[in-house]
Design an enzyme around this catalytic site. Structure first.
Site, PDB file in Angstrom:
ATOM      1  N   LYS A  93       0.789  -0.707   0.275  1.00 65.73           N
ATOM      2  CA  LYS A  93      -0.015  -0.156   0.287  1.00 65.73           C
ATOM      3  C   LYS A  93       0.896   1.611   0.184  1.00 65.73           C
ATOM      4  CE  LYS A  93      -3.778  -2.579   2.241  1.00 65.73           C
ATOM      5  NZ  LYS A  93      -3.155  -3.547   2.925  1.00 65.73           N
TER       6      LYS A  93
HETATM    7  P1  5BU Z   1      -8.526 -11.987   5.865  1.00 64.21           P
HETATM    8  O1  5BU Z   1      -8.493 -12.225   6.872  1.00 64.21           O
HETATM    9  O2  5BU Z   1      -9.082 -13.053   4.514  1.00 64.21           O
HETATM   10  O3  5BU Z   1      -9.082 -10.800   6.552  1.00 64.21           O
HETATM   11  O4  5BU Z   1      -7.039 -10.984   5.943  1.00 64.21           O
HETATM   12  C1  5BU Z   1      -7.259  -9.756   4.065  1.00 64.21           C
HETATM   13  C2  5BU Z   1      -5.529  -9.547   3.963  1.00 64.21           C
HETATM   14  O5  5BU Z   1      -6.176  -8.568   2.209  1.00 64.21           O
HETATM   15  C3  5BU Z   1      -5.083  -8.782   5.066  1.00 64.21           C
HETATM   16  O6  5BU Z   1      -3.794  -9.258   4.189  1.00 64.21           O
HETATM   17  C4  5BU Z   1      -5.493  -6.919   4.421  1.00 64.21           C
HETATM   18  O7  5BU Z   1      -4.223  -6.869   4.625  1.00 64.21           O
HETATM   19  C5  5BU Z   1      -5.410  -7.549   2.784  1.00 64.21           C
HETATM   20  N1  5BU Z   1      -7.013  -5.987   2.742  1.00 64.21           N
HETATM   21  C6  5BU Z   1      -8.581  -6.302   3.337  1.00 64.21           C
HETATM   22  O8  5BU Z   1      -8.670  -7.028   4.091  1.00 64.21           O
HETATM   23  N2  5BU Z   1      -8.685  -5.316   2.812  1.00 64.21           N
HETATM   24  C7  5BU Z   1      -8.920  -3.915   2.183  1.00 64.21           C
HETATM   25  O9  5BU Z   1      -9.405  -3.614   1.295  1.00 64.21           O
HETATM   26  C8  5BU Z   1      -7.166  -4.369   1.573  1.00 64.21           C
HETATM   27  C9  5BU Z   1      -6.298  -5.773   2.003  1.00 64.21           C
HETATM   28 BR1  5BU Z   1      -6.593  -2.803  -0.123  1.00 64.21          BR
END
Ligand code: 5BU
Length: 265
Positions: A93
């Site tokens: 990011k």
């Molecule tokens: P989760 O465990 O499925 O919630 O992980 C989501 C990943 O995606 C996590 O590594 C965040 O940094 C990433 N992410 C997110 O959740 N939402 C966003 O809008 C963005 C990245 Br951009």
């Protein structure tokens, strides 16, 4: 079947080498899954990769959250990921001005040397994309930038107007691989896909078979709905790495995603 037949308009309209590479990998692996590999030790990361690598098309990292990170262990990890036919995506990011973003591609982590994809905010203006592309160019590598057009977290400040500007600017920039969209809201995603058109890819976090609220403001939508709404890759973290059987979960996300892509054609 060839990647061009499976991806149709997306293939025709997106000639960025890294975008075509992704479309080909997804076909070889029959998976539109990018694992958010949010483990905090190298042992944890390696264990996860060994378990689920065959079911993924890409591996998303946060290189700065690993407690025992070292140049050597990271190099070995990336080599293993490559041997499993995965794209490596550093979700850094970036948000600074162009020249600093270029420099941030080097430094201790040297992201330009191993990442195929990175995320960036467009808040500082479009030169950030040139800066990041220059970073890869400095070491003779190709890469793609995913611009944050939407986010999955509640209360985020990416308003519909901001999203429109990101899409307008990013759509005509060759260095842009695609956009991050909100996987938890298929209706918003459909609108985003209409705005983006058929060329650039949309990748979506906020996806889990167990839909609803996640930890600390995260929100989740269903994987097949995200793809039918226009997502080209589901980014799944806890749905896989926190599952009792990560391999079984990764396999089912892969099957759901592949079937949804074939249905969408
Ligand atoms: P989760 O465990 O499925 O919630 O992980 C989501 C990943 O995606 C996590 O590594 C965040 O940094 C990433 N992410 C997110 O959740 N939402 C966003 O809008 C963005 C990245 Br951009």
């Amino acid at each position: 079947m060839q990647a061009s037949e499976i991806w149709g308009e997306r293939w025709i309209n997106n000639a960025l080498p890294m975008a075509r590479t992704y479309m080909e990998v997804a076909c070889r692996k029959q998976s539109l899954v990018c694992l958010a590999a949010d483990r905090k030790t190298m042992a944890g990361l390696n264990e996860l990769l060994d378990q689920v690598g065959p079911y993924l098309a890409a591996l998303k990292t946060h290189v700065d959250l690993i407690d025992d990170w070292s140049v050597e262990s990271w190099e070995a990890f990336c080599t293993k990921a490559k041997s499993m036919d995965l794209l490596i995506f550093e979700d850094r990011k970036f948000a600074d001005i162009g020249k600093i973003s270029r420099d941030q591609m080097s430094g201790v982590y040297n992201i330009r040397q191993w990442a195929d994809l990175v995320t960036a905010h467009l808040i500082s203006g479009q030169d950030i994309v040139d800066g990041l592309q220059a970073g890869w160019n400095d070491v003779g590598r190709n890469g793609g930038v995913l611009l944050l057009a939407q986010m999955s977290s509640r209360g985020n400040l990416l308003s519909p107007d901001y999203t429109d500007t990101v899409v307008k600017t990013g759509s005509i920039h060759d260095g842009v691989f695609g956009f991050i969209g909100n996987g938890s809201k298929p209706d918003d995603l459909k609108i985003l896909r209409e705005k983006v058109g058929q060329g650039k890819l949309i990748w979506t976090p906020g996806v889990n078979i167990a839909i609803g609220d996640g930890e600390m403001g995260q929100r989740y939508g269903a994987p097949d709905e995200a793809i039918r709404a226009g997502s080209d890759c589901i980014i799944v973290g806890s749905g896989i790495h926190k599952s009792e059987d990560p391999a079984k979960s990764a396999k089912s996300y892969a099957e759901i995603s592949w079937k949804a892509l074939l249905d969408r054609r």
